[in-house]
Design an enzyme around this catalytic site. Structure first.
Site, PDB file in Angstrom:
ATOM      1  N   TYR A  92     -20.674   0.652  39.045  1.00  0.00           N
ATOM      2  CA  TYR A  92     -21.091   0.607  37.645  1.00  0.00           C
ATOM      3  C   TYR A  92     -22.606   0.519  37.477  1.00  0.00           C
ATOM      4  O   TYR A  92     -23.121   0.790  36.397  1.00  0.00           O
ATOM      5  CB  TYR A  92     -20.452  -0.585  36.925  1.00  0.00           C
ATOM      6  CG  TYR A  92     -18.945  -0.622  36.931  1.00  0.00           C
ATOM      7  CD1 TYR A  92     -18.177   0.497  37.253  1.00  0.00           C
ATOM      8  CD2 TYR A  92     -18.277  -1.801  36.609  1.00  0.00           C
ATOM      9  CE1 TYR A  92     -16.800   0.447  37.273  1.00  0.00           C
ATOM     10  CE2 TYR A  92     -16.892  -1.856  36.608  1.00  0.00           C
ATOM     11  CZ  TYR A  92     -16.152  -0.743  36.948  1.00  0.00           C
ATOM     12  OH  TYR A  92     -14.786  -0.800  36.957  1.00  0.00           O
TER      13      TYR A  92
ATOM     14  N   HIS B 156     -12.717  -0.594  45.988  1.00  0.00           N
ATOM     15  CA  HIS B 156     -12.615   0.060  44.679  1.00  0.00           C
ATOM     16  C   HIS B 156     -11.592   1.200  44.654  1.00  0.00           C
ATOM     17  O   HIS B 156     -10.787   1.290  43.728  1.00  0.00           O
ATOM     18  CB  HIS B 156     -13.995   0.583  44.253  1.00  0.00           C
ATOM     19  CG  HIS B 156     -14.140   0.777  42.772  1.00  0.00           C
ATOM     20  ND1 HIS B 156     -15.338   0.668  42.127  1.00  0.00           N
ATOM     21  CD2 HIS B 156     -13.226   1.061  41.803  1.00  0.00           C
ATOM     22  CE1 HIS B 156     -15.159   0.873  40.828  1.00  0.00           C
ATOM     23  NE2 HIS B 156     -13.894   1.117  40.615  1.00  0.00           N
TER      24      HIS B 156
END
Length: 266
Positions: free
Chosen positions: A42, A100
Site C-alpha cells: 500500500y 499478502h
C-alpha cells in the site's frame, strides 16, 4: 467469533495516501477502532505509524497488521522487508504479519520458515496468510511452526466464501474480510437497501453488520471523512435471523478484485 484475538471491525488502509491516510487512521482510532490493517504494497506504512503515534489511544491498545508483498517473499527478503516495515511503522513489533498473496516470489519451503523466524525474533505476535485457497492453507499449516492466526480474503455479500470461512472456523483461524462493503457498492443491492430502510441505517452498515454477526469473521472496511464513524456504528446493529438469511441468499460468486491486478482495494 472463533478467535477473539483480532478486534473487529478493523480499519483498512488500502488506497489511503499521504496526510489524508494519517488523518483517517487517527480519526478511526479515536472513533473506537482498535485494529488497523496496512501492507508493504500500500505504500503507507509510515503514515499509518504516524497516525498511531498521534492518536489519543495507547499503542498497546492498537492491533496493528501489515503484509509482506509478493516480491519480498524469498526467505531473506521476508526478514529484511519486515525489519523495514517496522522501521516505517515506528514500532518494535506488529500484532499480525501476513503473506499478502501466494504468488511471485512465494515458495512455501522458503517463505514460511522465514515467517516463523520473524515471529521467533519477536517482530510479530501472530502469523497470517492472505488470498490463499484451501489447498494452499493446508500446505502452509503443515510447514509453519506458528499457528495461522488469520486469513484475509475478499469477502462480502456478493462473494461469501463459505468454504474458506468454514475452514477458518474449523481450525480456529480468524477470517478477515476485505471489500466488506463491496468497494462502496453495497447501496446498489436491493436487499441490503431494503434491510437498511428497516433499520434506519445505510446499506453499507447492513453489509458490515452481516459480517460482524458471522462467527469467525472480522471485517476491515476502509473509509474517509464521516464514513469512518458511520462504518464503526455498524457494530450497534442487531440483524434478525430472517435478515441474515436474506443476505445469505444474495450470493453471486462475484469477485470485485482481480487477482492479477497490481492494486487491491478494501
Amino acid at each position: 467469533m472463533t478467535d477473539q484475538h483480532v478486534p473487529h471491525p478493523g480499519f483498512g488502509t488500502s488506497g489511503h495516501e499521504g496526510d489524508s491516510c494519517t488523518e483517517n487512521v487517527v480519526r478511526a482510532l479515536e472513533a473506537g477502532y482498535r485494529h488497523v490493517d496496512t501492507a508493504q504494497m500500500y505504500g503507507n506504512e509510515r503514515e499509518v505509524g504516524e497516525a498511531i503515534e498521534r492518536a489519543d489511544v495507547d499503542r498497546e491498545d492498537v492491533y496493528l497488521a501489515t503484509k509482506v508483498k509478493p516480491a519480498n517473499l524469498a526467505h531473506d527478503d521476508v526478514i529484511a522487508s519486515t525489519e523495514e516495515s517496522l522501521d516505517r511503522l515506528g514500532v518494535e513489533s506488529v500484532d499480525l504479519l501476513y503473506v499478502h498473496w501466494p504468488t511471485d516470489a512465494y515458495d512455501p519451503e522458503e517463505t514460511l520458515p522465514a515467517m516463523d523466524e520473524v515471529a521467533d525474533r519477536g517482530w510479530t505476535r501472530h502469523v497470517g496468510l492472505s488470498n490463499f485457497d484451501v489447498a494452499h492453507l493446508e500446505e502452509a499449516r503443515e510447514i509453519l511452526d506458528a499457528p495461522v492466526a488469520a486469513h484475509q480474503i475478499e469477502l462480502h455479500p456478493w462473494l461469501q466464501q463459505d468454504e474458506l470461512v468454514d475452514y477458518g472456523r474449523e481450525h480456529e483461524i480468524a477470517t478477515v474480510a476485505y471489500c466488506p462493503i463491496m468497494q462502496g457498492r453495497a447501496d446498489e443491492d436491493e436487499t441490503l437497501s431494503a434491510i437498511a430502510t428497516d433499520h434506519e441505517a445505510t446499506a453499507h452498515q447492513i453489509a458490515l453488520a452481516w459480517h460482524l454477526q458471522r462467527d469467525g469473521v472480522v471485517a476491515i472496511p476502509k473509509g474517509s471523512g464521516d464514513h469512518v464513524e458511520a462504518n464503526f456504528e455498524a457494530n450497534r446493529i442487531d440483524l434478525s435471523d430472517e435478515a441474515v438469511a436474506r443476505i445469505d441468499d444474495i450470493e453471486r460468486d462475484e469477485r470485485l478484485v482481480d487477482p492479477d491486478a497490481a492494486v487491491w482495494n478494501e
